[in-house]
Design a protein around this motif. Structure first.
Motif, PDB file in Angstrom:
ATOM      1  N   ARG A 150      45.153  40.454  42.241  1.00 14.89           N
ATOM      2  CA  ARG A 150      45.276  41.894  42.399  1.00 14.89           C
ATOM      3  C   ARG A 150      44.168  42.562  41.597  1.00 14.89           C
ATOM      4  O   ARG A 150      43.833  42.121  40.497  1.00 14.89           O
ATOM      5  CB  ARG A 150      46.648  42.350  41.891  1.00 14.89           C
ATOM      6  CG  ARG A 150      46.809  43.833  41.993  1.00 14.89           C
ATOM      7  CD  ARG A 150      48.232  44.269  42.080  1.00 14.89           C
ATOM      8  NE  ARG A 150      48.279  45.730  42.124  1.00 14.89           N
ATOM      9  CZ  ARG A 150      49.302  46.436  41.677  1.00 14.89           C
ATOM     10  NH1 ARG A 150      50.360  45.830  41.176  1.00 14.89           N
ATOM     11  NH2 ARG A 150      49.271  47.749  41.740  1.00 14.89           N
ATOM     12  N   ALA A 151      43.584  43.617  42.172  1.00 16.70           N
ATOM     13  CA  ALA A 151      42.540  44.350  41.458  1.00 16.70           C
ATOM     14  C   ALA A 151      43.144  45.005  40.224  1.00 16.70           C
ATOM     15  O   ALA A 151      44.235  45.554  40.271  1.00 16.70           O
ATOM     16  CB  ALA A 151      41.928  45.404  42.363  1.00 16.70           C
ATOM     17  N   LEU A 152      42.422  44.912  39.110  1.00 20.82           N
ATOM     18  CA  LEU A 152      42.883  45.514  37.864  1.00 20.82           C
ATOM     19  C   LEU A 152      41.872  46.569  37.444  1.00 20.82           C
ATOM     20  O   LEU A 152      40.670  46.342  37.513  1.00 20.82           O
ATOM     21  CB  LEU A 152      42.974  44.470  36.744  1.00 20.82           C
ATOM     22  CG  LEU A 152      43.791  43.210  37.043  1.00 20.82           C
ATOM     23  CD1 LEU A 152      43.525  42.161  35.983  1.00 20.82           C
ATOM     24  CD2 LEU A 152      45.271  43.558  37.115  1.00 20.82           C
ATOM     25  N   GLU A 153      42.381  47.728  37.044  1.00 24.52           N
ATOM     26  CA  GLU A 153      41.466  48.757  36.586  1.00 24.52           C
ATOM     27  C   GLU A 153      41.874  49.150  35.171  1.00 24.52           C
ATOM     28  O   GLU A 153      42.950  49.715  34.964  1.00 24.52           O
ATOM     29  CB  GLU A 153      41.551  49.965  37.531  1.00 24.52           C
ATOM     30  CG  GLU A 153      40.358  50.863  37.417  1.00 24.52           C
ATOM     31  CD  GLU A 153      40.403  51.969  38.471  1.00 24.52           C
ATOM     32  OE1 GLU A 153      40.499  51.623  39.672  1.00 24.52           O
ATOM     33  OE2 GLU A 153      40.376  53.143  38.073  1.00 24.52           O
TER      34      GLU A 153
ATOM     35  N   ILE B 170      37.609  40.179  27.926  1.00 20.74           N
ATOM     36  CA  ILE B 170      38.350  38.966  28.304  1.00 20.74           C
ATOM     37  C   ILE B 170      37.337  38.073  29.000  1.00 20.74           C
ATOM     38  O   ILE B 170      37.142  38.153  30.215  1.00 20.74           O
ATOM     39  CB  ILE B 170      39.527  39.277  29.259  1.00 20.74           C
ATOM     40  CG1 ILE B 170      40.392  40.402  28.682  1.00 20.74           C
ATOM     41  CG2 ILE B 170      40.369  38.027  29.504  1.00 20.74           C
ATOM     42  CD1 ILE B 170      41.412  40.931  29.665  1.00 20.74           C
ATOM     43  N   PRO B 171      36.628  37.213  28.234  1.00 21.34           N
ATOM     44  CA  PRO B 171      35.457  36.506  28.773  1.00 21.34           C
ATOM     45  C   PRO B 171      35.722  35.795  30.101  1.00 21.34           C
ATOM     46  O   PRO B 171      34.853  35.785  30.972  1.00 21.34           O
ATOM     47  CB  PRO B 171      35.106  35.498  27.681  1.00 21.34           C
ATOM     48  CG  PRO B 171      35.823  35.913  26.462  1.00 21.34           C
ATOM     49  CD  PRO B 171      36.918  36.853  26.847  1.00 21.34           C
ATOM     50  N   GLN B 172      36.908  35.210  30.266  1.00 13.67           N
ATOM     51  CA  GLN B 172      37.120  34.428  31.484  1.00 13.67           C
ATOM     52  C   GLN B 172      37.391  35.297  32.708  1.00 13.67           C
ATOM     53  O   GLN B 172      37.331  34.823  33.831  1.00 13.67           O
ATOM     54  CB  GLN B 172      38.246  33.416  31.283  1.00 13.67           C
ATOM     55  CG  GLN B 172      37.776  32.269  30.391  1.00 13.67           C
ATOM     56  CD  GLN B 172      38.819  31.195  30.267  1.00 13.67           C
ATOM     57  OE1 GLN B 172      39.824  31.382  29.595  1.00 13.67           O
ATOM     58  NE2 GLN B 172      38.599  30.065  30.926  1.00 13.67           N
ATOM     59  N   LEU B 173      37.686  36.558  32.493  1.00 15.06           N
ATOM     60  CA  LEU B 173      37.890  37.453  33.639  1.00 15.06           C
ATOM     61  C   LEU B 173      36.675  38.315  33.920  1.00 15.06           C
ATOM     62  O   LEU B 173      36.484  38.797  35.039  1.00 15.06           O
ATOM     63  CB  LEU B 173      39.107  38.348  33.402  1.00 15.06           C
ATOM     64  CG  LEU B 173      40.446  37.638  33.276  1.00 15.06           C
ATOM     65  CD1 LEU B 173      41.576  38.656  33.220  1.00 15.06           C
ATOM     66  CD2 LEU B 173      40.672  36.655  34.420  1.00 15.06           C
ATOM     67  N   GLY B 174      35.843  38.543  32.903  1.00 13.88           N
ATOM     68  CA  GLY B 174      34.642  39.354  33.110  1.00 13.88           C
ATOM     69  C   GLY B 174      34.124  39.881  31.800  1.00 13.88           C
ATOM     70  O   GLY B 174      34.765  39.750  30.765  1.00 13.88           O
TER      71      GLY B 174
ATOM     72  N   LEU C  70      38.436  44.433  36.758  1.00  9.42           N
ATOM     73  CA  LEU C  70      38.589  42.979  36.649  1.00  9.42           C
ATOM     74  C   LEU C  70      39.593  42.511  37.693  1.00  9.42           C
ATOM     75  O   LEU C  70      40.264  43.311  38.356  1.00  9.42           O
ATOM     76  CB  LEU C  70      39.104  42.586  35.261  1.00  9.42           C
ATOM     77  CG  LEU C  70      38.230  42.901  34.042  1.00  9.42           C
ATOM     78  CD1 LEU C  70      38.961  42.533  32.765  1.00  9.42           C
ATOM     79  CD2 LEU C  70      36.896  42.174  34.106  1.00  9.42           C
ATOM     80  N   ALA C  71      39.705  41.180  37.840  1.00 13.72           N
ATOM     81  CA  ALA C  71      40.770  40.579  38.641  1.00 13.72           C
ATOM     82  C   ALA C  71      40.878  39.123  38.229  1.00 13.72           C
ATOM     83  O   ALA C  71      39.898  38.524  37.788  1.00 13.72           O
ATOM     84  CB  ALA C  71      40.450  40.676  40.134  1.00 13.72           C
ATOM     85  N   ALA C  72      42.082  38.573  38.335  1.00  8.91           N
ATOM     86  CA  ALA C  72      42.280  37.158  38.010  1.00  8.91           C
ATOM     87  C   ALA C  72      42.627  36.400  39.280  1.00  8.91           C
ATOM     88  O   ALA C  72      43.507  36.805  40.027  1.00  8.91           O
ATOM     89  CB  ALA C  72      43.401  37.010  36.987  1.00  8.91           C
TER      90      ALA C  72
ATOM     91  N   GLY D 174      37.991  34.751  37.445  1.00 13.69           N
ATOM     92  CA  GLY D 174      38.060  35.936  38.291  1.00 13.69           C
ATOM     93  C   GLY D 174      36.698  36.200  38.908  1.00 13.69           C
ATOM     94  O   GLY D 174      35.689  35.652  38.448  1.00 13.69           O
ATOM     95  N   PRO D 175      36.648  37.027  39.951  1.00 14.61           N
ATOM     96  CA  PRO D 175      35.396  37.245  40.678  1.00 14.61           C
ATOM     97  C   PRO D 175      34.285  37.855  39.811  1.00 14.61           C
ATOM     98  O   PRO D 175      33.123  37.495  39.965  1.00 14.61           O
ATOM     99  CB  PRO D 175      35.787  38.181  41.813  1.00 14.61           C
ATOM    100  CG  PRO D 175      37.101  38.760  41.427  1.00 14.61           C
ATOM    101  CD  PRO D 175      37.763  37.767  40.542  1.00 14.61           C
TER     102      PRO D 175
END
Lengths: 649, 295
Positions: free
Chosen positions: B157-160, B174-178, B193-195, B31-32
């Motif tokens: 999709r943006a996740l909040e 969630i290390p791989q997303l942020g 976060l976002a995936a 994710g970004p």
């Protein structure tokens, strides 16, 4: 809980029963030994009642070494548990207690007394004083520390150890989630020894400000004395914060106040803030004197004066100021927002600048020097590259957005061990080897010492560098186990092997002491290293009055100048010397403090009241006591000087 | 600039070799936000490696060149006070490095604390993630469903995430997303976060929270918006409703497997307000505390 139930260990295991037996047997052995050899009187007269800064220093040293082994055993057990996935050696509760006590013991009861040992032993000698400014207060400081340490250590077999981490974050450390008395021990034991540290801070500052030999201006003080002054200024600044935080924590646990609870207006984040307002400067309290020791050693064994003295002093002062402005970097992830994180990110990285200046100054001190690779020098030379790695990973951690990934992982664990072990522990071992001949009149064996250094360095690299990698792979700290699927197994096994090698190195230190006591030559003179500062100008063993005649100082290395440039160190004539009397009061007072702490931990209120009265009675008694010290006559001084290697007059 | 990338490549390949060619979790972002953090980490590793190499080089040179065994017995090292130019360089270069890293750090702070790059325009999917000893409860208020110990999210999709805790401070990670952020009892924290890709990721509480901490993990599955919508519909048809009684049982200390419910606990147990200590939150927290004492 029923009254007696509280004393039971909540999670007994064979290891705990075994240590109960060992503790019991050692106490019996010590008492029997003292009685058999008729040493009770000696112990009381020469040690328990002493106010001599050198003896107090030695007692700090012995306590620190004991605690080093206690904390080391904890470390080995942790590494063993994590050496394989799904290991069943320890259960979660045990593991939690072990990493908690490992942290507390190593920081509060090992590193602190270790630096206090050197401050006490070396600083008065380095500034040409006869003792510290308040000798009796110094004894109280030591015994407070000692009683705090003992109180903390009995938690292991009486009532259970604290299990909320050495940071003891609330609400986890509150009564709701930590039901045993473990965290009471944490609060009270650290409180008692913390009071001792605060008093040492006041004592050392006064000593350095008021008791320097004539001619020693502030900018002519040796670097270790400078580092001690700065470290103690930090102590006096931040230890009161710890005192207050621990008091609030104690009240939350014992009197149901709501400072750090999550209900009734309490605020758990407040503890984290207060803890680190003390906790971060605390690591600089440890590292600055270590820097001071390295400065002395590198200069001595390069046969050269310290490069960039002024910038060394300036960088220490800057570090001490910055150290109080960075605490929130311990919890960038608490949600205080980008602006606050940016502030603490920048202040934290800024510390790298003065620290870098010090590294380069040590390198330039060696430049064009004549480097002798003795054991103390090996530790100092090993410190530079290893600490640099620890330092740069600190800069990486200071990048707050990236810290969201490092935080609470093994990467962080690797980083702070990488600064504390080569930074503080190496310095303590270097200082131990360096000052050993001054303390005991013989050298530690060089060959065993070099083996120790190499094993320790290799073990250290193997134990902690893999953690950087597992941290980046997502291994959180403080997990008592992990599954095979995570793939952390191989690197954790490597860590365990490294920890084992370090354990061998520490065992070698003990062997070295034994070996050197038996075989080292005793006629080594008072200046075996060809050193430069005043502590080497007095006799070995050091007479209780330190210097028969107060030395005259002309530069930052007066002793070197007296050897090379004909500077006259001792111009005055012999005169009678005023010294303080021994006193049993500090030991008795602090023993009552121990009872006070113990009864507080278990909420035995009648005993709390009694011991509180006892403490105030001791203080009152002291106020009415008339003790003007005593004089050592000129004849006695001459006799002592002849016995200890001839008067240098 | 070329130099920087060369160093980065070297470091990356060393890291890759060390870990058996499989990238470390942190260096395998999906994710970004995680990507920005991974880039920051690599950048700092690169610059810091240069620092380390310089110090090592000077040290080795000094130790080899100036050791006593190489010098004549009558060599007397000179007295050196310090040189303002040398010392200015020793201050100046670190200042430049630190200033540059500070600049990057501040920039990244604002990036990770706002909606992920490329997703600024979107309405984010809001998920309330709350921890209790030693579980995670995920409430989807818009979808009106709740899960325990597993998290389904749509990709692109943006996740909040709105984080809070029923108990000790935990850290949602969630290390791989942020990177992670704390969940605490008396306030809500927000993590953006976002995936970018679908897949399964590891999620866990990273902050020590007592006996069950090691197993305090959850599974994250990222899927296309279409699959996600289908899953939501399926849950609504098949899962039991979450009652206050059931939820209070879930809060008791222990480990639970994965569970799915319709409805969320937000209705009968509203999360703490940002505004610390406001009277609004106190009744709910009172009941939670009482529950905690029952066992």
């Amino acid at each position: 809980m029923e009254f007696f139930e509280r004393f039971a260990v909540p999670h007994p295991s064979p290891a705990i029963y075994a240590s109960m037996v060992v503790i019991g047997l050692s106490v019996i052995a010590i008492i029997a030994g003292l009685t058999y050899f008729k040493k009770w009187g000696y112990l009381w007269r020469e040690w328990l009642t002493t106010v001599d800064h050198k003896r107090i220093g030695l007692m700090y040293l012995i306590s620190a070494l004991l605690m080093l082994f206690r904390g080391g055993v904890d470390a080995i057990m942790m590494r063993a548990q994590l050496s394989a996935p799904d290991n069943k050696l320890l259960d979660a509760q045990h593991y939690n207690e072990i990493f908690t006590t490992h942290g507390v013991v190593m920081i509060i009861f090992m590193a602190m007394p270790f630096i206090f040992a050197f401050m006490n032993y070396v600083v008065p000698l380095q500034i040409g004083a006869r003792d510290v400014a308040f000798p009796r207060l110094n004894a109280i400081s030591f015994w407070l520390f000692f009683m705090g340490a003992m109180l903390f250590n009995i938690s292991f077999v009486l009532g259970g150890s604290p299990d909320a981490g050495w940071t003891s974050y609330f609400p986890l450390a509150g009564t709701e989630f930590s039901e045993s008395v473990g965290t009471n021990y944490y609060m009270i034991a650290i409180q008692i020894s913390g009071l001792g540290s605060l008093m040492t801070g006041i004592n050392m500052i006064t000593t350095i400000i008021k008791m320097r030999a004539p001619g020693m201006t502030l900018m002519k003080m040796p670097m270790f004395t400078w580092s001690t002054l700065v470290a103690n200024l930090i102590i006096v600044t931040v230890f009161p914060v710890l005192t207050v935080a621990l008091t609030m924590g104690t009240m939350d646990r014992l009197f149901a106040t709501n400072f750090f609870t999550s209900t009734n207006g309490g605020m758990d984040m407040l503890w984290a803030n207060l803890f680190w307002v003390w906790g971060h400067p605390e690591v600089y309290i440890l590292i600055l004197p270590a820097f001071g020791i390295y400065s002395e050693i590198i200069s001595t064994f390069s046969s050269k004066n310290l490069y960039g003295y002024k910038s060394m002093v300036a960088s220490m002062v800057i570090i001490s100021v910055l150290s109080c402005l960075v605490w929130a970097h311990h919890f960038f992830t608490m949600g205080q927002g980008a602006a606050a994180n940016s502030f603490f990110s920048i202040t934290t990285m800024a510390i790298a600048v003065p620290t870098g200046v010090k590294i380069f100054n040590w390198l330039f001190t060696m430049w064009k020097g004549k480097i002798r690779f003795t054991v103390p020098m090996l530790y100092s030379v090993g410190f530079i590259p290893l600490f640099t790695i620890g330092g740069v990973t600190g800069v990486m951690l200071a990048m707050s957005a990236a810290d969201y990934q490092y935080h609470n992982t093994m990467f962080l664990v690797a980083h702070f061990h990488n600064t504390i072990i080569p930074g503080v522990v190496f310095a303590m071992l270097a200082g131990l080897t360096y000052y050993w001949p001054k303390m005991f009149g013989f050298m530690l064996n060089e060959r065993i010492g070099k083996w120790t250094f190499w094993l320790l360095s290799i073990g250290f690299v193997l134990a902690f560098f893999p953690m950087y990698i597992t941290g980046l792979d997502g291994q959180a700290r403080r997990m008592y186990t992990y599954s095979e699927a995570t793939g952390f197994g191989a690197l954790n096994m490597l860590s365990f092997v490294g920890a084992g090698i370090m354990a061998i190195a520490f065992a070698l230190i003990v062997y070295n002491v034994y070996y050197s006591i038996r075989y080292s030559p005793r006629n080594i003179g008072s200046d075996p290293w060809d050193a430069r500062t005043l502590e080497w100008a007095t006799n070995t063993p050091v007479p209780e009055y330190n210097f028969a005649v107060t030395p005259q100082v002309n530069s930052i290395q007066p002793f070197w100048d007296s050897k090379k440039k004909g500077h006259v160190l001792f111009p005055a004539k012999l005169d009678k010397i005023h010294m303080p009397n021994n006193s049993g009061m500090p030991f008795i007072l602090c023993s009552i403090f121990f009872v006070w702490g113990f009864s507080f931990v278990f909420a035995i209120w009648p005993l709390v009241i009694l011991s509180t009265i006892g403490i105030f009675a001791c203080l009152a008694l002291r106020s009415f006591e008339k003790d003007h010290g005593r004089y050592i006559s000129v004849e006695e001084i001459i006799e002592t000087e002849e016995k200890t290697g001839g008067a240098k007059l | 600039m070329k130099m920087k990338w060369a160093v980065l490549t070297v470091i990356l390949s060393i890291v890759a070799v060390l870990t058996g060619c499989e990238p470390l979790t942190i260096f395998d972002p999906k994710g970004p936000q995680a990507e920005r953090q991974a880039n920051d980490i690599l950048l700092s590793i690169g610059i810091m490696s240069v620092v380390v190499i310089v110090v090592f080089a000077i040290l080795i040179y000094v130790l080899v060149k100036f050791r006593a065994s190489k010098q004549s017995d009558d060599y007397e090292p000179p007295h050196m006070e310090g040189n303002p130019w040398v010392e200015a360089i020793c201050v100046g270069i670190p200042v430049i490095i630190v200033a540059y890293l500070s600049f990057v750090s501040v920039q990244s702070n604002y990036i990770v604390e706002s909606a992920p790059k490329g997703y600024e325009e979107q309405e984010p999917l809001v998920v309330y993630a709350s921890s209790s000893n030693w579980k995670w409860h995920f409430s989807y208020p818009e979808e009106n469903i709740e899960t325990v110990n597993y998290l389904y999210i749509p990709t692109d999709r943006a996740l909040e995430f709105k984080l809070y805790s029923y108990g000790p401070i935990t850290s949602f990670w969630i290390p791989q997303l942020g990177g992670q952020k704390y969940a605490m009892a008396d306030m809500i924290t927000t993590l953006h976060l976002a995936a970018d890709e679908s897949g399964e990721f590891m999620g866990r509480n990273a902050n020590f929270s007592g006996k069950g901490f090691a197993e305090n993990t959850f599974n994250v599955t990222a899927m296309s918006q279409k699959d996600f919508d289908e899953w939501v519909d399926e849950v609504k048809e098949t899962a039991d409703p979450l009652t206050e009684e059931t939820f209070n049982k879930l809060l008791k200390p222990g480990h639970l497997g994965q569970m799915t419910f319709t409805g969320t606990h937000l209705e009968f147990a509203p999360p703490p307000e940002h505004d610390h200590g406001s009277s609004h939150t106190e009744p709910t927290e009172e009941t939670d505390t009482h529950d905690g004492h029952e066992h």
